[in-house]
Design a protein around this motif. Structure first.
Motif, mmCIF file in Angstrom:
data_model
loop_
_atom_site.group_PDB
_atom_site.id
_atom_site.type_symbol
_atom_site.label_atom_id
_atom_site.label_comp_id
_atom_site.label_asym_id
_atom_site.label_seq_id
_atom_site.Cartn_x
_atom_site.Cartn_y
_atom_site.Cartn_z
ATOM 1 N N GLY A 56 0.809 -1.211 0.000
ATOM 2 C CA GLY A 56 0.000 0.000 0.000
ATOM 3 C C GLY A 56 0.839 1.256 0.000
ATOM 4 N N SER A 57 0.863 1.947 1.139
ATOM 5 C CA SER A 57 1.666 3.164 1.239
ATOM 6 C C SER A 57 3.139 2.836 1.037
ATOM 7 C CB SER A 57 1.457 3.796 2.618
ATOM 8 O OG SER A 57 0.128 4.202 2.780
ATOM 9 N N LEU A 58 3.814 3.731 0.359
ATOM 10 C CA LEU A 58 5.221 3.528 0.028
ATOM 11 C C LEU A 58 6.063 4.619 0.673
ATOM 12 C CD1 LEU A 58 4.701 2.844 -3.778
ATOM 13 C CD2 LEU A 58 4.785 1.170 -1.926
ATOM 14 N N TYR A 59 7.312 4.289 0.928
ATOM 15 C CA TYR A 59 8.239 5.285 1.454
ATOM 16 C C TYR A 59 9.318 5.560 0.419
ATOM 17 C CZ TYR A 59 12.045 7.439 3.950
ATOM 18 O OH TYR A 59 13.050 8.297 4.319
ATOM 19 N N TYR A 60 9.641 6.849 0.262
ATOM 20 C CA TYR A 60 10.759 7.254 -0.588
ATOM 21 C C TYR A 60 11.613 8.255 0.170
ATOM 22 C CZ TYR A 60 8.150 5.180 -4.432
ATOM 23 O OH TYR A 60 7.475 4.297 -5.235
ATOM 24 N N ALA A 61 12.898 8.075 0.084
ATOM 25 C CA ALA A 61 13.792 9.109 0.570
ATOM 26 C C ALA A 61 13.651 10.339 -0.310
ATOM 27 C CB ALA A 61 15.231 8.602 0.554
ATOM 28 N N ASP A 62 13.956 11.494 0.255
ATOM 29 C CA ASP A 62 13.816 12.744 -0.506
ATOM 30 C C ASP A 62 14.611 12.699 -1.811
ATOM 31 O OD1 ASP A 62 13.701 14.952 2.402
ATOM 32 O OD2 ASP A 62 12.145 13.793 1.395
ATOM 33 N N SER A 63 15.722 11.997 -1.783
ATOM 34 C CA SER A 63 16.586 11.958 -2.965
ATOM 35 C C SER A 63 15.908 11.329 -4.176
ATOM 36 C CB SER A 63 17.867 11.190 -2.637
ATOM 37 O OG SER A 63 17.544 9.881 -2.214
ATOM 38 N N GLY A 64 14.921 10.471 -3.942
ATOM 39 C CA GLY A 64 14.298 9.773 -5.052
ATOM 40 C C GLY A 64 12.843 10.116 -5.311
ATOM 41 N N LYS A 65 12.273 10.955 -4.479
ATOM 42 C CA LYS A 65 10.859 11.295 -4.638
ATOM 43 C C LYS A 65 10.594 11.917 -6.007
ATOM 44 C CE LYS A 65 9.493 11.942 0.180
ATOM 45 N NZ LYS A 65 9.138 12.917 1.235
ATOM 46 N N GLY A 66 9.565 11.419 -6.643
ATOM 47 C CA GLY A 66 9.198 11.925 -7.953
ATOM 48 C C GLY A 66 9.984 11.312 -9.094
ATOM 49 N N ARG A 67 11.049 10.576 -8.777
ATOM 50 C CA ARG A 67 11.869 9.967 -9.824
ATOM 51 C C ARG A 67 11.918 8.441 -9.728
ATOM 52 N NH1 ARG A 67 17.245 10.957 -9.888
ATOM 53 N NH2 ARG A 67 17.363 11.147 -7.609
ATOM 54 N N PHE A 68 11.839 7.919 -8.517
ATOM 55 C CA PHE A 68 11.957 6.476 -8.291
ATOM 56 C C PHE A 68 10.601 5.897 -7.931
ATOM 57 C CE2 PHE A 68 16.645 6.727 -6.645
ATOM 58 C CZ PHE A 68 17.034 7.231 -7.875
ATOM 59 N N THR A 69 10.387 4.658 -8.359
ATOM 60 C CA THR A 69 9.161 3.951 -8.010
ATOM 61 C C THR A 69 9.512 2.528 -7.601
ATOM 62 O OG1 THR A 69 7.888 5.228 -9.627
ATOM 63 C CG2 THR A 69 6.900 3.206 -8.797
ATOM 64 N N ILE A 70 9.097 2.165 -6.398
ATOM 65 C CA ILE A 70 9.286 0.798 -5.923
ATOM 66 C C ILE A 70 7.992 0.036 -6.140
ATOM 67 C CG2 ILE A 70 8.651 1.394 -3.539
ATOM 68 C CD1 ILE A 70 10.717 -0.694 -2.602
ATOM 69 N N SER A 71 8.125 -1.216 -6.517
ATOM 70 C CA SER A 71 6.944 -2.054 -6.710
ATOM 71 C C SER A 71 7.331 -3.496 -6.420
ATOM 72 C CB SER A 71 6.395 -1.923 -8.139
ATOM 73 O OG SER A 71 7.358 -2.338 -9.091
ATOM 74 N N ARG A 72 6.299 -4.326 -6.266
ATOM 75 C CA ARG A 72 6.559 -5.733 -5.983
ATOM 76 C C ARG A 72 5.599 -6.600 -6.774
ATOM 77 N NH1 ARG A 72 6.314 -6.219 0.145
ATOM 78 N NH2 ARG A 72 6.658 -8.427 -0.287
ATOM 79 N N ASP A 73 6.082 -7.756 -7.150
ATOM 80 C CA ASP A 73 5.262 -8.762 -7.809
ATOM 81 C C ASP A 73 5.454 -10.047 -7.011
ATOM 82 O OD1 ASP A 73 4.104 -10.710 -9.397
ATOM 83 O OD2 ASP A 73 4.762 -9.813 -11.258
ATOM 84 N N ASN A 74 4.540 -10.280 -6.086
ATOM 85 C CA ASN A 74 4.699 -11.437 -5.200
ATOM 86 C C ASN A 74 4.613 -12.753 -5.972
ATOM 87 O OD1 ASN A 74 5.001 -9.794 -2.960
ATOM 88 N ND2 ASN A 74 2.836 -9.887 -2.398
ATOM 89 N N ALA A 75 3.865 -12.763 -7.055
ATOM 90 C CA ALA A 75 3.759 -13.986 -7.854
ATOM 91 C C ALA A 75 5.105 -14.363 -8.462
ATOM 92 C CB ALA A 75 2.714 -13.810 -8.950
ATOM 93 N N LYS A 76 5.908 -13.341 -8.764
ATOM 94 C CA LYS A 76 7.243 -13.585 -9.318
ATOM 95 C C LYS A 76 8.320 -13.535 -8.244
ATOM 96 C CE LYS A 76 6.207 -11.824 -13.946
ATOM 97 N NZ LYS A 76 6.584 -10.857 -15.011
ATOM 98 N N ASN A 77 7.896 -13.261 -7.014
ATOM 99 C CA ASN A 77 8.851 -13.163 -5.901
ATOM 100 C C ASN A 77 9.953 -12.156 -6.199
ATOM 101 O OD1 ASN A 77 8.551 -14.357 -3.366
ATOM 102 N ND2 ASN A 77 10.306 -15.703 -3.644
ATOM 103 N N THR A 78 9.534 -11.025 -6.722
ATOM 104 C CA THR A 78 10.485 -10.026 -7.199
ATOM 105 C C THR A 78 10.029 -8.628 -6.808
ATOM 106 O OG1 THR A 78 11.084 -11.427 -9.095
ATOM 107 C CG2 THR A 78 11.623 -9.082 -9.247
#
Length: 127
Positions: A56-78
């Motif tokens: 759900g809610s995600l955390y980003y350090a200020d250095s990456g906000k607006g540029r980085f996106t974290i995501s997960r695919d549990n089906a692929k374990n990745t």
């Protein structure tokens, strides 16, 4: 035991993009919060982004906000880290990590909370 293997690093020009992947084995990561960290010879390992087990809610350090996106695919374990508009300051070794104890929380970001770490992947951004 969880084994984590990062990939996707490399050399890119400033303004470019990379997508890092972290493939897990040994156990499913669906019970874990996952984080991305980075480290340079000049700086201690620092958190870049975190995704709780709920995704759900995600955390980003200020250095990456607006540029980085974290995501997960549990089906692929990745877990992924999409990095756009890269800057030379983003040059570092990037590590993924898995946190079981505080997996439900998004803002518990300290590196000591993580149980498993990958070996890292080098990202170099040229100017």
């Amino acid at each position: 035991q969880v084994q984590l293997v990062e990939s996707g690093g490399g050399l890119v020009q400033a303004g470019g993009s990379l997508r890092l992947s972290c493939a897990a084995s040994g156990r499913t990561i669906s019970d874990y919060a996952m984080g991305w960290f980075r480290q340079t010879p000049q700086k201690a390992r620092e958190v870049v982004a975190r995704i709780p087990r709920s995704g759900g809610s995600l955390y980003y350090a200020d250095s990456g906000k607006g540029r980085f996106t974290i995501s997960r695919d549990n089906a692929k374990n990745t877990v992924y880290l999409q990095m756009n508009s890269l800057k030379p300051d983003d040059t570092a070794v990037y590590y993924c990590a898995a946190d079981l104890r505080f997996a439900a929380y998004v803002t518990i970001i300290g590196r000591s909370n993580y149980d498993y770490w990958g070996q890292g992947t080098q990202v170099t951004v040229s100017s």
